[in-house]
Scaffold this active site. Sequence first.
Site, short mmCIF file in Angstrom:
data_model
loop_
_atom_site.label_atom_id
_atom_site.label_comp_id
_atom_site.label_asym_id
_atom_site.label_seq_id
_atom_site.Cartn_x
_atom_site.Cartn_y
_atom_site.Cartn_z
N LYS A 17 1.88 2.22 -5.03
CA LYS A 17 2.44 1.69 -6.29
C LYS A 17 1.51 1.95 -7.47
O LYS A 17 1.96 2.35 -8.54
CB LYS A 17 2.68 0.17 -6.17
CG LYS A 17 3.66 -0.22 -5.06
CD LYS A 17 3.73 -1.72 -4.90
CE LYS A 17 2.47 -2.36 -4.35
NZ LYS A 17 2.13 -2.03 -2.95
N ASP B 110 0.81 -1.23 0.00
CA ASP B 110 0.00 0.00 0.00
C ASP B 110 0.84 1.28 0.00
O ASP B 110 0.42 2.31 0.54
CB ASP B 110 -0.97 0.02 1.20
CG ASP B 110 -1.89 -1.18 1.20
OD1 ASP B 110 -2.21 -1.67 0.11
OD2 ASP B 110 -2.27 -1.64 2.30
N GLY C 82 -4.48 -4.25 -3.84
CA GLY C 82 -5.47 -3.21 -4.12
C GLY C 82 -4.69 -1.98 -4.52
O GLY C 82 -4.05 -1.36 -3.67
N HIS C 83 -4.65 -1.68 -5.80
CA HIS C 83 -3.84 -0.56 -6.30
C HIS C 83 -4.77 0.58 -6.72
O HIS C 83 -5.53 0.44 -7.68
CB HIS C 83 -2.96 -1.02 -7.46
CG HIS C 83 -1.91 -2.02 -7.03
ND1 HIS C 83 -1.00 -2.58 -7.88
CD2 HIS C 83 -1.64 -2.55 -5.80
CE1 HIS C 83 -0.20 -3.40 -7.20
NE2 HIS C 83 -0.58 -3.40 -5.94
N GLN D 230 2.08 -6.00 -3.18
CA GLN D 230 2.52 -6.08 -1.78
C GLN D 230 3.81 -5.27 -1.60
O GLN D 230 4.00 -4.31 -2.33
CB GLN D 230 2.70 -7.53 -1.33
CG GLN D 230 1.40 -8.33 -1.21
CD GLN D 230 0.82 -8.81 -2.52
OE1 GLN D 230 1.48 -9.50 -3.27
NE2 GLN D 230 -0.40 -8.47 -2.82
P1 GDP Z 1 -0.72 0.37 -3.53
O1 GDP Z 1 -1.31 -0.91 -3.08
O2 GDP Z 1 0.74 0.44 -3.27
O3 GDP Z 1 -1.07 0.71 -4.95
O4 GDP Z 1 -1.37 1.50 -2.61
P2 GDP Z 1 -2.94 1.63 -2.23
O5 GDP Z 1 -3.67 2.10 -3.40
O6 GDP Z 1 -3.42 0.40 -1.56
O7 GDP Z 1 -2.85 2.69 -1.08
C1 GDP Z 1 -2.34 3.96 -1.28
C2 GDP Z 1 -3.41 5.00 -0.93
O8 GDP Z 1 -2.82 6.27 -0.86
C3 GDP Z 1 -4.47 5.12 -2.01
O9 GDP Z 1 -5.66 5.52 -1.39
C4 GDP Z 1 -3.94 6.24 -2.89
O10 GDP Z 1 -4.96 6.91 -3.59
C5 GDP Z 1 -3.32 7.13 -1.87
N1 GDP Z 1 -2.17 7.91 -2.32
C6 GDP Z 1 -1.15 7.56 -3.16
N2 GDP Z 1 -0.21 8.53 -3.21
C7 GDP Z 1 -0.64 9.51 -2.38
C8 GDP Z 1 -0.07 10.75 -1.95
O11 GDP Z 1 1.02 11.15 -2.34
N3 GDP Z 1 -0.79 11.47 -1.04
C9 GDP Z 1 -1.99 11.05 -0.54
N4 GDP Z 1 -2.61 11.82 0.34
N5 GDP Z 1 -2.54 9.89 -0.93
C10 GDP Z 1 -1.87 9.12 -1.81
P1 IMO Z 2 -0.86 -4.16 -2.28
O1 IMO Z 2 -0.40 -4.71 -3.60
C1 IMO Z 2 -0.97 -4.53 2.05
C2 IMO Z 2 -1.01 -8.59 3.70
C3 IMO Z 2 -2.27 -9.05 4.39
C4 IMO Z 2 -1.69 -10.04 5.38
C5 IMO Z 2 -0.54 -10.68 4.62
C6 IMO Z 2 -0.91 -11.98 3.95
O2 IMO Z 2 -2.15 -3.45 -2.34
O3 IMO Z 2 0.24 -3.39 -1.64
P2 IMO Z 2 -2.42 -12.71 1.88
O4 IMO Z 2 -3.83 -12.34 1.53
O5 IMO Z 2 -1.42 -12.31 0.85
O6 IMO Z 2 -2.29 -14.13 2.30
O7 IMO Z 2 -2.11 -11.84 3.21
O8 IMO Z 2 -0.18 -9.73 3.60
N1 IMO Z 2 -1.23 -8.09 2.31
C7 IMO Z 2 -1.17 -6.80 1.96
N2 IMO Z 2 -0.99 -5.69 2.71
N3 IMO Z 2 -1.08 -4.43 0.70
C8 IMO Z 2 -1.21 -5.53 -0.06
O9 IMO Z 2 -1.15 -5.49 -1.41
C9 IMO Z 2 -1.32 -6.79 0.56
N4 IMO Z 2 -1.47 -8.05 0.12
C10 IMO Z 2 -1.41 -8.84 1.20
O10 IMO Z 2 -2.93 -7.99 5.02
O11 IMO Z 2 -1.14 -9.34 6.47
MG MG Z 3 -2.86 -1.62 -1.84
#
Ligand code: GDP
Ligand code: IMO
Ligand code: MG
Length: 421
Positions: free
Chosen positions: A16, A13, A40-41, A222
Amino acid sequence: MKLDVILGLQWGDEGKGKIVDVLAPEYDVIARFQGGPNAGHSLSFGDVRHVLHNIPSGVFHRNIINIIGNGVIIDPVIFMKECETLVKMGIEPVKSIFISRKAHLILPSHRMMDCVQEQSKGISKIGSTLKGIGPTYTDKVSRNGLRAGDIFSDDFQDKFAELTSKHLQCFAERPENWNETEENLKWMKGIEYLKNFRFINSEYIINQYLREGKTILAEGAQGTMLDIDFGSYPFVTSSNTICAGAYTGLGVAPGLAGKTFGVFKAYCTRVGSGPFPTEISGKTGELIQKLGGEFGATTGRPRRCGWLDLVALKYAVMINGVTGLVMTKADVLDDFDEIQVAVAYKQHGQILDYVPFGYDNSIEPVYKSFKGWKSDITGCTRQDQLPAGLKEYIRFLEDESGVPVIIVSVGQDRKQTVDLR
Ligand code: GDP
Ligand code: IMO
Ligand code: MG
């Protein structure tokens, strides 16, 4: 051409998805190399705010090919749902998404097993996303899995029935509200839908593209601290999330390694269980959670929040051979008087400057304090607009990690990005 890789340096999270979307116009192909719908991207541009799970984050750019590589695992039901939503948004996923024949399939019984296994762990549960990730990769490694390319074979139904029955025999319990027949029917619908897509020998296609001079960005899911080998085991996911995973997850030789972009938040979060040395309890942690909107993009669970962990960050830079750092969510710290960074760990009375084998709750962070920049950076688009305090913070991280920060993200939107290259 060489293969560029983008991946997370923390516990997932890191943002990416946003950064892939920002960099996508520089590439012909975006290729996911591991993980599955546990990811979840989030992408955000204009009025659009969208979360991708099984689909690469280049999908909103026309003329970009999105490859689901051999290292990825696919849930046909989730994939179909994601595609149907994209179609409603005017995207044609059938044209832009290619699927590796060698990618493994998540069966309904894999999800069932994930739930049952987690429940049986009680308080030592991993905090899995319950998407069937662990059981599917287990079947891959134990040589029992079903692959995407198998769906065209005449005996696919028999293979599915055989594997499902094996799973059901091993697990007597069922999660609440589990309806076997319904789950299997939905899954088979997903399989029929998948057949509309182009299935490829992705290792051949990707290597051919590189020879032809096409640019490819491998998208990780991840983060490094969730890597099966190098993460905070056993509180990890079941794949190699690190850079090396891109070469096995796409079939590219390490000699073709290009740039490696490492994405990290200006602080730290973790969703699910497991050690988190810099976790902040109480008001400050809650404030970061609120300001950063730190709720899981896949499960909606609140993310645990903490200060930046430089020991873990330097470890991730080393393991991945990061050539350029991308800092996200710096804006979340805009109002803080003081910002902390863990520069070492203390464990059993000893100071450590590395990530120890015994990575557990006995680790305490040793902090260095920075004065907050106390200004709104969400409108910054150029380096010279960034406040001095933030520049100092960045310079410190560059000096410590030995790698330049090449992008600073200052908000969710595509446009809220400062390119320092
Ligand atoms: P990922 O899994 O690495 O793609 O990240 P996620 O999408 O799960 O979580 C990142 C969260 O931060 C999402 O809600 C994005 O919209 C948000 N986000 C990404 N970059 C920024 C930033 O620079 N500032 C803020 N405030 N939010 C951001
Ligand atoms: P993105 O790509 C954050 C965490 C889960 C759990 C552990 C194992 O959005 O960054 P799993 O379902 O893979 O067996 O869970 O890894 N986890 C993540 N945490 N971002 C993710 O993906 C994750 N994918 C798995 O919360 O602790
Ligand atoms: Mg994510």
